[in-house]
Design a protein around this motif. Structure first.
Motif, PDB file in Angstrom:
ATOM      1  N   TYR A 168       0.825  -1.216   0.000  1.00  0.00           N
ATOM      2  CA  TYR A 168       0.000   0.000   0.000  1.00  0.00           C
ATOM      3  C   TYR A 168       0.863   1.272   0.000  1.00  0.00           C
ATOM      4  N   ALA A 169       2.078   1.187   0.521  1.00  0.00           N
ATOM      5  CA  ALA A 169       2.995   2.338   0.449  1.00  0.00           C
ATOM      6  C   ALA A 169       3.350   2.622  -1.000  1.00  0.00           C
ATOM      7  N   ALA A 170       3.659   1.570  -1.750  1.00  0.00           N
ATOM      8  CA  ALA A 170       3.996   1.747  -3.171  1.00  0.00           C
ATOM      9  C   ALA A 170       2.792   2.280  -3.940  1.00  0.00           C
ATOM     10  N   MET A 171       1.590   1.780  -3.624  1.00  0.00           N
ATOM     11  CA  MET A 171       0.369   2.287  -4.272  1.00  0.00           C
ATOM     12  C   MET A 171       0.169   3.768  -3.936  1.00  0.00           C
ATOM     13  N   ALA A 172       0.458   4.119  -2.677  1.00  0.00           N
ATOM     14  CA  ALA A 172       0.231   5.502  -2.229  1.00  0.00           C
ATOM     15  C   ALA A 172       1.084   6.515  -2.981  1.00  0.00           C
ATOM     16  N   VAL A 173       2.293   6.099  -3.435  1.00  0.00           N
ATOM     17  CA  VAL A 173       3.138   7.049  -4.193  1.00  0.00           C
ATOM     18  C   VAL A 173       2.904   6.924  -5.697  1.00  0.00           C
ATOM     19  N   GLY A 174       1.902   6.108  -6.074  1.00  0.00           N
ATOM     20  CA  GLY A 174       1.597   5.958  -7.498  1.00  0.00           C
ATOM     21  C   GLY A 174       2.495   4.971  -8.206  1.00  0.00           C
ATOM     22  N   GLY A 175       3.223   4.166  -7.426  1.00  0.00           N
ATOM     23  CA  GLY A 175       4.115   3.166  -8.025  1.00  0.00           C
ATOM     24  C   GLY A 175       3.335   1.975  -8.563  1.00  0.00           C
ATOM     25  N   VAL A 176       4.016   1.159  -9.363  1.00  0.00           N
ATOM     26  CA  VAL A 176       3.437  -0.066  -9.899  1.00  0.00           C
ATOM     27  C   VAL A 176       4.123  -1.228  -9.177  1.00  0.00           C
ATOM     28  N   VAL A 177       3.360  -2.050  -8.480  1.00  0.00           N
ATOM     29  CA  VAL A 177       3.954  -3.136  -7.698  1.00  0.00           C
ATOM     30  C   VAL A 177       4.232  -4.342  -8.597  1.00  0.00           C
ATOM     31  N   VAL A 178       5.455  -4.865  -8.487  1.00  0.00           N
ATOM     32  CA  VAL A 178       5.819  -6.098  -9.191  1.00  0.00           C
ATOM     33  C   VAL A 178       6.100  -7.154  -8.117  1.00  0.00           C
ATOM     34  N   PRO A 179       5.093  -7.996  -7.782  1.00  0.00           N
ATOM     35  CA  PRO A 179       5.317  -9.002  -6.744  1.00  0.00           C
ATOM     36  C   PRO A 179       6.256 -10.081  -7.279  1.00  0.00           C
ATOM     37  N   VAL A 180       7.181 -10.549  -6.434  1.00  0.00           N
ATOM     38  CA  VAL A 180       8.148 -11.564  -6.849  1.00  0.00           C
ATOM     39  C   VAL A 180       7.872 -12.867  -6.096  1.00  0.00           C
ATOM     40  N   HIS A 181       7.694 -13.944  -6.859  1.00  0.00           N
ATOM     41  CA  HIS A 181       7.497 -15.269  -6.256  1.00  0.00           C
ATOM     42  C   HIS A 181       8.698 -15.643  -5.400  1.00  0.00           C
ATOM     43  N   LEU A 182       8.434 -16.192  -4.211  1.00  0.00           N
ATOM     44  CA  LEU A 182       9.523 -16.489  -3.289  1.00  0.00           C
ATOM     45  C   LEU A 182      10.287 -17.766  -3.630  1.00  0.00           C
ATOM     46  N   LEU A 183       9.741 -18.579  -4.513  1.00  0.00           N
ATOM     47  CA  LEU A 183      10.422 -19.838  -4.833  1.00  0.00           C
ATOM     48  C   LEU A 183      11.393 -19.695  -5.997  1.00  0.00           C
ATOM     49  N   LEU A 184      11.492 -18.494  -6.562  1.00  0.00           N
ATOM     50  CA  LEU A 184      12.349 -18.305  -7.733  1.00  0.00           C
ATOM     51  C   LEU A 184      13.827 -18.277  -7.342  1.00  0.00           C
ATOM     52  N   SER A 185      14.661 -18.714  -8.279  1.00  0.00           N
ATOM     53  CA  SER A 185      16.115 -18.599  -8.097  1.00  0.00           C
ATOM     54  C   SER A 185      16.528 -17.161  -8.402  1.00  0.00           C
ATOM     55  N   ALA A 186      17.760 -16.801  -8.045  1.00  0.00           N
ATOM     56  CA  ALA A 186      18.260 -15.438  -8.312  1.00  0.00           C
ATOM     57  C   ALA A 186      18.187 -15.110  -9.812  1.00  0.00           C
ATOM     58  N   THR A 187      18.481 -16.095 -10.676  1.00  0.00           N
ATOM     59  CA  THR A 187      18.426 -15.875 -12.129  1.00  0.00           C
ATOM     60  C   THR A 187      17.003 -15.565 -12.578  1.00  0.00           C
ATOM     61  N   GLU A 188      16.027 -16.303 -12.007  1.00  0.00           N
ATOM     62  CA  GLU A 188      14.623 -16.080 -12.373  1.00  0.00           C
ATOM     63  C   GLU A 188      14.131 -14.726 -11.853  1.00  0.00           C
ATOM     64  N   VAL A 189      14.568 -14.347 -10.651  1.00  0.00           N
ATOM     65  CA  VAL A 189      14.210 -13.031 -10.097  1.00  0.00           C
ATOM     66  C   VAL A 189      14.789 -11.940 -11.005  1.00  0.00           C
ATOM     67  N   GLN A 190      15.994 -12.179 -11.480  1.00  0.00           N
ATOM     68  CA  GLN A 190      16.649 -11.202 -12.357  1.00  0.00           C
ATOM     69  C   GLN A 190      15.825 -10.970 -13.627  1.00  0.00           C
ATOM     70  N   HIS A 191      15.268 -12.054 -14.178  1.00  0.00           N
ATOM     71  CA  HIS A 191      14.412 -11.921 -15.365  1.00  0.00           C
ATOM     72  C   HIS A 191      13.219 -11.007 -15.072  1.00  0.00           C
ATOM     73  N   VAL A 192      12.581 -11.220 -13.910  1.00  0.00           N
ATOM     74  CA  VAL A 192      11.409 -10.416 -13.524  1.00  0.00           C
ATOM     75  C   VAL A 192      11.802  -8.937 -13.388  1.00  0.00           C
ATOM     76  N   LEU A 193      12.939  -8.673 -12.729  1.00  0.00           N
ATOM     77  CA  LEU A 193      13.380  -7.288 -12.518  1.00  0.00           C
ATOM     78  C   LEU A 193      13.696  -6.606 -13.843  1.00  0.00           C
ATOM     79  N   LYS A 194      14.416  -7.330 -14.698  1.00  0.00           N
ATOM     80  CA  LYS A 194      14.834  -6.755 -15.982  1.00  0.00           C
ATOM     81  C   LYS A 194      13.624  -6.535 -16.890  1.00  0.00           C
ATOM     82  N   ASP A 195      12.774  -7.563 -16.973  1.00  0.00           N
ATOM     83  CA  ASP A 195      11.626  -7.508 -17.876  1.00  0.00           C
ATOM     84  C   ASP A 195      10.624  -6.422 -17.459  1.00  0.00           C
ATOM     85  N   SER A 196      10.460  -6.247 -16.145  1.00  0.00           N
ATOM     86  CA  SER A 196       9.469  -5.269 -15.654  1.00  0.00           C
ATOM     87  C   SER A 196      10.012  -3.845 -15.651  1.00  0.00           C
TER      88      SER A 196
END
Length: 503
Positions: A72-100
């Motif tokens: 809700y803090a991110a929503m309050a500043v008008g940000g777009v939330v990108v939730p990250v699955h907790l079971l992902l490896s660092a490489t998979e998290v990197q894909h999400v960060l880069k792609d988003s």
């Protein structure tokens, strides 16, 4: 221009019912006023970190209080939330960060190592939730209220589990999420402001985020968070906190039914919602007889905010179905093999489930071709096969890509799973097709034995022969301690196919 923000869900509760308990996690209890005050303080920290409206903020946290407050803090500043699955490896998290295109990653201390390994090579700042973010919040000026957005502006980007390869970012607007939460809270089921809900579904996933978090708070009800699901512990928490509402995926209902007999006391549940995967009728019956509570099965996808249909009191409920579409949503059955247009089929015919309405996403981030394939003639093509009966009840038969073709006959794994789930020695089962020279594909049942049982493969095949057509019963039975689950708790059939094809 119509403006709207998901942040209003929490802000309005702080105004209308400030002293009502909003959030419980362990010993922590926050009223709506306190939760909003903390979110606004964090919003001040995000502004100081340079987050501007439209910027993407990745969020990596379990079901602890840190998740909803930062969300809700991110929503309050008008940000777009990108939730990250907790079971992902660092490489998979990197894909999400880069792609988003995320510029900041907020990570729970338990996820800090993976977060840093993923974000730092990309030059993305990691801020740890808890002590570090709280210190930044103390030093910053909290905003007076939330930044409002255009109703169609993006609010959340959900990365789909990637059942078809590389995960894609499904973009949901403020309108999508606020409407889905509102319709869930006030139209779909009988949700009341004095309800107490167990939040055991991961909040980083669409089902947990919309149905457990946003819909519960839209109704002004209390959310009790459970960071890691364990059935026996869930029962204890539900009894202690007087929880009357449970949202879960089928694997959770299986576990709860299994441990109910050994529990000191059971919660008095009024409403249970199942989604995320098909709920075998045998599991529904076992749970309902153990807890004396009705399960309303629903259906949805990340791309539909997610709730699309559910068994609703207004239409009556029917076990084995996913009920009727939500208010303002259409769900129909279309020709599955016609790709370029949507041709609707009459009642009773099998085809692809298609959905239109306020819940349908804006598209896949940066993937116009994939978006054009999914959104056809104003409908979202789900990739699920189903039927709609004369009374309007929808039924999911299977994923289009999971259908087994054995000797020219179509076999729907879900139908076989429903039958096998009734076998006394089977706790859970997944049915897959494996390559076969003679028949093209052979039917394989991957079985998790019931506690204390030692089932025999030939005996299970013999039993299923009596209950299923000649082309449907599993010729091959494999045993495993547990089925592989994706981040959204769906059974990963592609993993099972790879594992047993290799054998």
């Amino acid at each position: 221009m119509a403006t709207l923000s998901v942040a209003a869900i929490l802000a309005e509760n702080a105004r209308r019912r400030p002293d009502r308990t909003a959030l419980v996690e362990g010993d922590l209890r926050l009223t709506f006023a306190e939760a909003w005050r903390r979110s606004l303080a964090q919003a001040g920290a995000l502004t100081a970190l340079g987050v501007r409206p439209g910027d993407r903020v990745a969020l990596m946290a379990p079901n602890t209080a840190e998740f909803p407050l930062a969300y809700y803090a991110a929503m309050a500043v008008g940000g777009v939330v990108v939730p990250v699955h907790l079971l992902l490896s660092a490489t998979e998290v990197q894909h999400v960060l880069k792609d988003s295109g995320a510029g900041l990653l907020l990570a729970h201390p338990a996820q800090e190592a993976t977060a840093r390994a993923a974000a730092e090579p990309l030059g993305i700042r990691v801020v740890v939730l808890g002590e570090e973010l709280d210190k930044l919040a103390v030093d910053a000026e909290p905003p007076h209220s939330y930044v409002t957005r255009s109703a169609d502006d993006p609010a959340v980007v959900f990365y789909t589990s990637g059942t078809t390869g590389v995960p894609k970012g499904a973009v949901l607007s403020h309108f999508n999420i606020v409407m889905n939460a509102t319709v869930n809270a006030f139209d779909a089921n009988d949700i009341r402001p004095d309800d107490i809900v167990l939040g055991a579904l991961p909040l980083f996933h669409a089902f947990g985020q919309t149905v457990s978090l946003n819909s519960t708070w839209r109704a002004g009800a209390t959310l009790v968070l459970m960071p890691r699901f364990d059935a026996a512990r869930a029962i204890e928490i539900m009894v202690a906190e007087r929880v009357n509402t449970f949202h879960g995926v089928p694997t959770m209902f299986v576990s709860l039914a299994a441990v109910a007999a050994g529990a000191a006391a059971l919660p008095e549940l009024r409403l249970c919602i199942s989604g995320g995967a098909s709920l075998p009728v045998a599991v529904l019956e076992r749970f309902e007889s153990a807890f004396g509570a009705q399960i309303c099965e629903g259906y949805g996808l990340s791309e539909t905010s997610p709730a699309a249909t559910v068994n609703q009191p207004v239409f009556g409920t029917r076990a084995g179905t996913i009920g009727h579409p939500l208010w303002g949503v259409d769900a129909e059955i279309a020709q599955a093999d016609v790709e370029d247009r949507v041709e609707l089929l009459p009642a009773g015919e099998l085809g692809e489930v298609v959905i239109r309405g306020h819940n349908v996403f804006s598209g896949y981030l940066g993937r116009p071709e994939a978006t054009a394939e999914a959104l056809v003639d104003g409908w979202f093509r789900t990739g699920d096969l189903g039927t709609k009966d004369e009374d309007g009840f929808l039924r999911i038969v299977d994923r289009k890509k999971d259908v087994i073709i054995r000797g020219g006959y179509n076999v729907y794994p879900r139908e076989v799973e429903e039958v096998l789930a009734r076998h006394p020695e089977i706790a859970q089962v997944a049915v897959i097709g494996l390559p076969d020279e003679l028949h093209g594909e052979e039917i394989c049942a991957v079985v998790v034995p019931a506690p204390g049982a030692t089932p025999d493969a030939a005996a299970i095949t013999g039993w299923s022969k009596e209950h299923l057509g000649k082309h449907k019963y599993p010729r091959r039975v494999e045993f495993t301690d547990e089925l592989p689950l994706g981040p959204s708790m769906k059974v990963l059939k592609r993993e099972l196919r790879a594992r047993y094809t290799a054998r």
